[in-house]
Design a protein around this motif. Sequence first.
Motif: not given
Length: 115
Positions: A37, A41, A73-74, A78, A99-100
Amino acid sequence: NIKNDAVMPGIISMLSFGSSDRGWAVIGAGSSEMSKANGEHMHRSLREFNLWNRRVTELGFVPALNEYLAGVYKEAPHHCTSLILPATGLMPETVACAECGRLMERFTMFRCCTD
């Protein structure tokens, strides 16, 4: 073959984390379990260990960490990542955001300096 290489997606993820000033972290347990990550984070997830430590006994440390990171992450707004690859060798057709998970746009960049 780059399309069948199991290690290449992890390397690409790590390179894209290096495109920001947030740093990066990798935690592994053996050759099969890995958590990666951006530093921001990962640091948050480790600081908040008391919120997910019960999942460690059920899943193991790395899977529990990955589960918690997915939630981090959620929740986070972003952040764009970028990836600069040298123009040598085979280039992947697509690269997912580390990341997403969305597919990144593909550009060509020429660069003179490293600053």
